[in-house]
Design an enzyme around this catalytic site. Sequence first.
Site, short mmCIF file in Angstrom:
data_model
loop_
_atom_site.label_atom_id
_atom_site.label_comp_id
_atom_site.label_asym_id
_atom_site.label_seq_id
_atom_site.Cartn_x
_atom_site.Cartn_y
_atom_site.Cartn_z
N ARG A 1 0.19 3.33 -3.46
CA ARG A 1 -1.00 3.21 -2.62
C ARG A 1 -0.99 4.37 -1.62
NH1 ARG A 1 0.90 1.33 2.25
NH2 ARG A 1 2.58 -0.21 2.22
N HIS B 1 -0.93 -0.35 4.16
CA HIS B 1 -0.89 -1.65 3.49
C HIS B 1 -2.20 -2.39 3.69
CE1 HIS B 1 0.66 -5.43 1.99
NE2 HIS B 1 0.31 -6.01 3.12
N TYR C 1 7.16 4.72 7.74
CA TYR C 1 8.15 4.34 6.73
C TYR C 1 8.04 5.15 5.44
CZ TYR C 1 4.16 1.43 5.27
OH TYR C 1 2.92 0.97 4.89
#
Length: 370
Positions: free
Chosen positions: A268, A272, A282
């Site tokens: 992706r 999120h 991250y």
Amino acid sequence: MTSKNNIFDPVQNLKDIEAKFEMVQILNENGEIVNEGLDPKLSDEKLVELMSRMVFTRILDQRSISLNRQGRLGFYAPTAGQEASQIASQYALEKEDFILPGYRDVPQIVWHGLPLYKAFLWSRGHFVGGQIPEDVNVIPPQIIIGAQYVQAAGVALGMQKRGKKSVAVTYTGDGGSSQGDFYEGINFAGAFKSPAIFIVQNNQFAISTPREVQTSATTIAQKGVAAGIPSIQVDGMDPLAVYVATRDARDRAVAGDGPSLIETVCYRYGPHTMAGDDPTRYRTSETDNLWEKKDPVVRFRKYLEAKGLWTEEKEAEVIENAKEEIKAAIKQADGVAKQKVTDLINLMHTDALPYNLQEQLEIYTEKESK
């Protein structure tokens, strides 16, 4: 520990199983066929339609992010990078098949027949967004991680009991494969040989948790072995590989051969969800750049251009049409009467309301009349 006769070796048994799960790919990053034997040989018309849907979905993602930032949408989980995994899998289905989506799987249910304006209303939390047309075999996206897997097993069993030649298809992410519902769902369907297709979209991160610490299994696909169901890992950035894997699973399911598990290895590009997630905390730019080179839309574009089926003009036309359809859908969603508290109370029960809700209904009826 290995016995003297070298028969007892559980460590080697695990390695042998894991070695069998090689990622299936048909179309490489340069848009070239690398596995001619698996090429589905789709007609030119179907290839162009699949590409058109992927491009539309990329634009839908961009516009949805913009609408979310404007406060015109509610909950939204970006989809860019997963078009091959999502759209090609749905493209391999039939209208009578039933899709049970996760919250990132709005594109599949839109292409399966859910009016786009209802998808926008679902994002806003409006009850009309959950009112599915009778001839559209989908349920609203599931927010609870992995819960749709148990539901899919039940829907598949129902189809089986009724002698339907259709399948129940559900999706989750790599994080969802760690949930108890995931294992219960695949085990139940496996035990009853029900016609279900379980798709795990391994996009490398469950929010901020990387795939490598999610599970010690070398592949997520191998988890299906424990449930006794055929399982496969495919290049989730390759629409042809995803299509072939899904179509094969469907053919076997309607033939009475039971469920399948498909792991699509993808990525992706966005956060999120739009609810404050920051992927730069991250993920590294090096990782992002690596996966951008595998972009499913770019890959398929190269393939179709080489076949003389796609041009810049054609893509511009699809993009313009997508923008117009999205504009019309959001306008239609805006035209739906705003949700009221009394609407929610009245929709909760088909029979008489319990006394506490009846009291609340009277209170809010009076408030809303002012």
